[in-house]
Structure formats: C-alpha cells, structure tokens
Design a protein around this motif. Structure first.
Motif, mmCIF file in Angstrom:
data_model
loop_
_atom_site.group_PDB
_atom_site.id
_atom_site.type_symbol
_atom_site.label_atom_id
_atom_site.label_comp_id
_atom_site.label_asym_id
_atom_site.label_seq_id
_atom_site.Cartn_x
_atom_site.Cartn_y
_atom_site.Cartn_z
ATOM 1 N N GLN A 32 13.580 15.430 0.647
ATOM 2 C CA GLN A 32 13.982 14.926 -0.666
ATOM 3 C C GLN A 32 13.483 13.498 -0.875
ATOM 4 O OE1 GLN A 32 15.550 16.986 -2.928
ATOM 5 N NE2 GLN A 32 15.006 18.444 -1.317
ATOM 6 N N PRO A 33 13.444 13.035 -2.129
ATOM 7 C CA PRO A 33 13.020 11.660 -2.390
ATOM 8 C C PRO A 33 13.915 10.651 -1.661
ATOM 9 C CG PRO A 33 13.010 12.919 -4.422
ATOM 10 C CD PRO A 33 13.671 13.785 -3.380
ATOM 11 N N ILE A 34 13.283 9.624 -1.141
ATOM 12 C CA ILE A 34 14.038 8.581 -0.444
ATOM 13 C C ILE A 34 14.677 7.651 -1.464
ATOM 14 C CG2 ILE A 34 12.643 8.710 1.649
ATOM 15 C CD1 ILE A 34 11.184 6.204 0.761
ATOM 16 N N ARG A 35 15.690 6.924 -0.999
ATOM 17 C CA ARG A 35 16.402 5.974 -1.856
ATOM 18 C C ARG A 35 15.554 4.720 -2.079
ATOM 19 N NH1 ARG A 35 22.477 5.935 0.757
ATOM 20 N NH2 ARG A 35 22.908 8.137 0.388
ATOM 21 N N GLY A 120 8.770 -0.509 3.963
ATOM 22 C CA GLY A 120 9.167 0.602 3.110
ATOM 23 C C GLY A 120 8.007 1.301 2.433
ATOM 24 N N ALA A 121 8.342 2.420 1.817
ATOM 25 C CA ALA A 121 7.351 3.224 1.092
ATOM 26 C C ALA A 121 6.645 2.365 0.047
ATOM 27 C CB ALA A 121 8.036 4.407 0.422
ATOM 28 N N ALA A 122 5.343 2.521 -0.036
ATOM 29 C CA ALA A 122 4.562 1.730 -0.992
ATOM 30 C C ALA A 122 3.259 2.436 -1.343
ATOM 31 C CB ALA A 122 4.275 0.343 -0.419
ATOM 32 N N PRO A 123 3.324 3.694 -1.808
ATOM 33 C CA PRO A 123 2.069 4.367 -2.126
ATOM 34 C C PRO A 123 1.423 3.789 -3.379
ATOM 35 C CG PRO A 123 3.912 5.688 -2.880
ATOM 36 C CD PRO A 123 4.488 4.516 -2.125
ATOM 37 N N LYS A 125 0.151 3.446 -7.079
ATOM 38 C CA LYS A 125 0.721 3.981 -8.321
ATOM 39 C C LYS A 125 -0.113 5.164 -8.782
ATOM 40 C CE LYS A 125 3.087 -0.067 -9.681
ATOM 41 N NZ LYS A 125 3.483 -1.038 -10.591
ATOM 42 N N ASP A 126 0.572 6.119 -9.400
ATOM 43 C CA ASP A 126 -0.052 7.326 -9.947
ATOM 44 C C ASP A 126 -0.691 8.188 -8.878
ATOM 45 O OD1 ASP A 126 0.675 6.564 -12.534
ATOM 46 O OD2 ASP A 126 -1.126 5.342 -12.731
ATOM 47 N N ASP A 127 -0.336 7.990 -7.620
ATOM 48 C CA ASP A 127 -0.854 8.817 -6.540
ATOM 49 C C ASP A 127 0.062 10.017 -6.378
ATOM 50 O OD1 ASP A 127 -2.669 9.446 -4.565
ATOM 51 O OD2 ASP A 127 -1.835 8.085 -3.065
ATOM 52 N N GLN A 128 -0.311 10.908 -5.512
ATOM 53 C CA GLN A 128 0.476 12.109 -5.230
ATOM 54 C C GLN A 128 1.789 11.751 -4.545
ATOM 55 O OE1 GLN A 128 -2.538 13.790 -2.736
ATOM 56 N NE2 GLN A 128 -1.433 13.323 -0.869
ATOM 57 N N VAL A 129 2.629 12.737 -4.369
ATOM 58 C CA VAL A 129 3.861 12.562 -3.609
ATOM 59 C C VAL A 129 3.481 12.278 -2.160
ATOM 60 C CG1 VAL A 129 5.941 13.704 -2.763
ATOM 61 C CG2 VAL A 129 5.182 14.066 -5.124
ATOM 62 N N HIS A 130 4.115 11.278 -1.575
ATOM 63 C CA HIS A 130 3.879 10.934 -0.175
ATOM 64 C C HIS A 130 5.088 11.360 0.648
ATOM 65 C CE1 HIS A 130 0.324 8.090 -0.379
ATOM 66 N NE2 HIS A 130 0.492 8.522 -1.616
ATOM 67 N N ARG A 131 4.819 11.800 1.872
ATOM 68 C CA ARG A 131 5.885 12.169 2.812
ATOM 69 C C ARG A 131 6.009 11.075 3.862
ATOM 70 N NH1 ARG A 131 3.047 17.132 4.930
ATOM 71 N NH2 ARG A 131 1.344 15.752 4.342
ATOM 72 N N HIS A 170 12.151 14.016 7.165
ATOM 73 C CA HIS A 170 11.182 13.333 6.294
ATOM 74 C C HIS A 170 11.701 13.258 4.857
ATOM 75 C CE1 HIS A 170 9.674 17.216 4.718
ATOM 76 N NE2 HIS A 170 9.067 16.485 3.790
ATOM 77 N N GLY A 171 11.365 12.127 4.266
ATOM 78 C CA GLY A 171 11.652 11.922 2.854
ATOM 79 C C GLY A 171 10.354 11.836 2.090
ATOM 80 N N THR A 172 10.457 11.806 0.775
ATOM 81 C CA THR A 172 9.269 11.738 -0.067
ATOM 82 C C THR A 172 9.405 10.561 -1.047
ATOM 83 O OG1 THR A 172 10.182 13.204 -1.770
ATOM 84 C CG2 THR A 172 8.934 14.237 0.030
#
Length: 175
Positions: A32-35, A120-123, A125-131, A170-172
């Motif tokens: 699931q999406p991370i906080r 922390g997560a930092a993909p 912008k406008d990229d695919q979902v990251h795991r 894993h979170g997304t």
C-alpha cells in the motif's frame, strides 16, 4: 513527461532462496502507499518495524530499504542499518535518523543520497509508482564485516553469503 518503463522485478526474487520470517509495521501496510512521514519532502522518518520468527542461529540483523523502480540501472538504496544485535526485534519510527542512538554496535551505511541514515521516498515527479522494500535480513554472525564507508552494493554482496533468512514488507509511492 511520463517515463514509460517496464516494472523492475522484485530484487529479492533474484537472490538465492532463504527462509522467510515476519516483519510488521505500524507505518507501512504491505503493498500500500506509504505515509507522508516516510516521504523525503514531508517527514523523512524511517518507519516503525517489528519482526519475529527469525531462523535459529541468527546473530545479528541488517535492515534495508531499496527502491528497484528508480530510473537507474541499479535501483536506489534509501536505508542500510548494519549489525543490529540479535536480541533487537523492533525499531521505533525515526530510528533511521542520521545520528540516532542505535543499540549495540549497530551503524548506518551511506545511502544513495549520500547520508548516513534513512532517506525517504523521493521519486521523480510524474514517474511510475515506486516500490520501497523494507527488509530485515537475519545474519549468521554478530558483525557483517563492513564499516560505515561500505557501499550498499558491498553490504548486499556480504548479505548474499551471510543471510539466514529475510523478512520483507513493501510500500509504494508516486507523486
């Protein structure tokens, strides 16, 4: 602009099989999406983790967070915590902070952002979902045999030969 890339495989499916054990989190629901607290731009706080059922013979743990979906050929390491004593079976939220007090001889190895701690997560912008794979590795020795100057690749290489078991959650995240 959106980058259309094939989804990277689960990197742990590519390693030699080892027994699994259980990891849970108050902050991450598997798949699931991370906080926002675990996202670089908002909280940049490592999640709470707890584990149980590690294989007999476990003498220490290594905790990692890896994003295989980063737009690189080698993914992106967000967190590497090495040499956690075997009697430690949980980490409070924020334990990955640079300079955090850690149990025993535990220490952080530099993440791919250059810091000694959780990033922390930092993909893009406008990229695919990251795991984001948060993994607790049960290790067959008290010390993995690396120091804080080791690269995540060197830690991974050592884990390939010293891991007794793995617990994965894993979170997304996507912008």
């Amino acid at each position: 602009m959106s980058l259309e890339r094939p989804v990277s495989p689960n990197p742990y499916d590519l390693l030699p099989e080892v027994p699994s054990f259980t990891v849970t989190s108050d902050d991450i629901a598997d798949g699931q999406p991370i906080r926002n607290e675990q996202v670089n731009a908002f909280g940049n706080t490592s999640p709470q983790l707890a584990w149980s059922g590690a294989p007999e013979g476990t003498k220490s743990y290594v905790v990692t967070c890896f994003d295989p979906d980063a737009p690189t050929v080698c993914g992106y390491w967000h967190w590497i915590l090495v040499d956690l004593p075997a009697d430690v079976t949980s980490l409070a939220a924020g334990a990955g902070a640079q300079g955090a007090e850690l149990p025993g001889k535990a220490f952080h190895v530099r993440n791919d952002g250059g810091g000694l701690g959780y990033m922390g997560a930092a993909p893009p912008k406008d990229d695919q979902v990251h795991r984001y794979f948060f993994v607790v590795h049960a290790v067959d020795r008290e010390e993995l045999g690396v120091d804080a100057s080791a690269s995540p690749a060197v830690v991974g290489f050592n884990l390939a030969f010293k891991t007794l078991g793995r617990a994965i959650i894993h979170g997304t995240y996507q912008h």
